[in-house]
Design an enzyme around this catalytic site. Structure first.
Site, PDB file in Angstrom:
ATOM      1  N   HIS A  57       0.797  -1.236   0.000  1.00  0.00           N
ATOM      2  CA  HIS A  57       0.000   0.000   0.000  1.00  0.00           C
ATOM      3  C   HIS A  57       0.827   1.282   0.000  1.00  0.00           C
ATOM      4  CE1 HIS A  57       0.993   0.058   4.264  1.00  0.00           C
ATOM      5  NE2 HIS A  57       0.280  -1.029   4.498  1.00  0.00           N
ATOM      6  N   HIS A 150      -1.968  -0.549  -3.605  1.00  0.00           N
ATOM      7  CA  HIS A 150      -3.316  -0.772  -3.094  1.00  0.00           C
ATOM      8  C   HIS A 150      -3.767   0.410  -2.233  1.00  0.00           C
ATOM      9  CE1 HIS A 150      -3.900  -5.273  -3.833  1.00  0.00           C
ATOM     10  NE2 HIS A 150      -2.762  -4.933  -4.447  1.00  0.00           N
TER      11      HIS A 150
END
Length: 494
Positions: A57, A150
């Site tokens: 992420h 992400h």
């Protein structure tokens, strides 16, 4: 009916070990349609972000410092969910983290009966796969924003669109949902060079300071991990250079290790190996060397000719260290911080003659319609669309049920060890490798199989071995003018 699509980003993979939620995204659905109501927030986890989670992420501890605490929005999250079903992809992961955060604050988390795993929904639609969200997006041909890393709200919006397509409901537009997202935090710095850190709210939960015993335990575990890696490296060197099983055993002992074969007392068959250094011992299974490793190929063990020599290793080990039941060294049990102990396997581990392949594989039939499609792909080199490859993948023929070792043996016999695409396929993860090998065994060119397998992985930043990436790029360069692998134009830089 009201449903909540939820996704989280975390500091690591284990809520049990103290990892925290650092981002949450939720989208409200009513009768399968997005209402436009969302919940999105970043959180200061008050702990470090594991490097593997950061690769997913892109959020670091420095970026998240100064964000609200989970406690500040916990009640708002519960109010947004209410008593309605919660849809999540691999819901067990998100459920564990949400439950841990709520219980840490003394709140009641959503009940088990509220959670719905969308993987089950995908499996009902596609029994043969895929189940991963990225692959479902490609298979269902859903348009998504460019996503290199992400994000909780982005993944929730993509999941909502996937669920709608799987259920046959009207499509959900992702862009309007993302327009309400919170600004992504950044580690901005002041002109003086210091990080721009906002005052942090009081935390209701504080990780206890580590005791001297904890610190000593960590140091002991680090030494244990280093000993396991040192042993693995020596076995890896012997494994790479050995030309036969006796040569492998001799090279292991030359490196300073001791090796004990586990032999059957009745048949003399090899069940495994035990490697011992001065600090630790490891079983061959922990290194990824199973019984089948020594049943075929270069390191094949033949009891009829090698039993006496192998028993000598067993006798010397027992004379020096006694029976295994009285082992004084600790067994290798690396921590989750330690890199994998699995050996890097050779590019093609199975050496088989054409006669052995025929005996093991037998006559594998390919339907006439499937054969024509394969000839068209190899002959015309058209755009390699997903529909054609899904048909190739799920073709109902004997290759669908062939064991991986037979697939490897057949492809080696058909294409040899010098095929760069085939060597690269051998470095793919197990599922992708076996899928590509089944295509090749049906007659598909290895270059086409490699490109189609790597394209979705490279598009979404999936980590791949360098040999796979380089082979895909080489194929792309040489085939661009011939209009081969055209679906990789946007995913592989020439």
């Amino acid at each position: 009916m009201r449903e909540i699509v939820l996704d989280t980003e975390t500091t690591g993979g284990s809520a049990k070990n103290g990892d925290r939620i650092c981002e949450i995204g939720m989208i409200e659905l009513v009768d399968g349609a997005a209402t436009g109501r969302i919940f999105h927030s970043y959180f200061d986890p008050c702990c470090d972000v594991h490097w593997a989670a950061k690769r997913v992420h892109g959020l670091s501890r420095k970026m998240l410092t100064g964000q609200p605490l989970f406690a500040d929005h916990a009640q708002g999250i519960l109010d947004f969910i209410g008593a309605d079903p919660v849809l999540a992809h691999n819901s067990v992961f998100d459920q564990r983290f949400v439950r841990a955060e709520m219980e840490r604050l003394g709140l009641v988390p959503p009940g088990n009966n509220q959670w719905r795993d969308t993987i089950r929904l995908a499996e009902r639609r596609f029994p043969r796969g895929p189940a991963k969200l990225d692959l479902l997006v490609e298979k269902l041909e859903i348009e998504t924003p460019d996503r290199k890393i992400h994000g909780a709200l982005l993944d929730a919006a993509i999941l909502a669109a996937v669920v709608a397509r799987l259920r046959g409901q009207p499509d959900i537009d992702i862009v309007p949902l993302m327009s309400q997202a919170q600004p992504r935090p950044s580690a901005a710095r002041k002109p003086g060079g210091e990080a721009d850190l906002r005052p942090q709210a009081a935390t209701p939960f504080k990780t206890p300071d580590k005791t001297p015993q904890d610190l000593q335990r960590n140091r002991d575990q680090q030494r244990h991990d280093q000993a396991c890696l040192a042993l693995r490296d020596k076995v890896q060197e012997a494994f790479d250079q050995a030309q036969s099983f006796p040569d492998f055993m001799a090279r292991v002992e030359t490196s300073g290790l001791r090796v004990r074969p586990n032999l059957s007392k009745t048949t003399g068959e090899l069940g495994g190996l035990r490697f011992r250094s001065d600090d630790v011992y490891l079983l061959s299974s922990a290194l990824g060397l199973g019984r089948k490793t020594f049943e075929q190929g270069v390191l094949k063990y033949d009891p009829s000719t090698m039993l006496e020599e192998t028993q000598a290793y067993n006798a010397r080990y027992t004379a020096d260290f006694g029976q295994c039941a009285h082992e004084t060294l600790p067994k290798g049990r690396p921590s989750w911080h330690c890199p994998s102990l699995k050996l890097n396997r050779p590019e093609i581990a199975v050496a088989a003659s054409a006669e052995e392949v025929d005996a093991e594989v037998g006559a594998k039939t390919v339907t006439e319609g499937l054969r024509k499609e394969i000839e068209q792909v190899n002959g015309w080199a058209p755009r390699l669309d997903s529909a054609m490859y899904e048909m190739l993948k799920s073709g109902q023929d004997d290759w669908s049920r062939v064991a991986p070792k037979h697939l490897v043996a057949h492809t080696q016999a058909a294409h040899g060890d010098e095929s760069e695409p085939l060597r690269a396929i051998m470095y793919m993860p197990d599922t992708d490798r076996n899928t590509a090998l089944r295509w090749v065994c049906r007659g598909l060119d290895p270059a086409h199989a490699l490109c189609k397998t790597t394209a979705p992985r490279m598009k979404f930043g999936y980590p791949l071995p360098e040999i796979v990436v380089q082979a895909a790029r080489n194929i792309h360069r040489t085939s661009m003018r011939a209009h081969e692998c055209r679906d990789m134009d946007e995913t592989v830089e020439p």
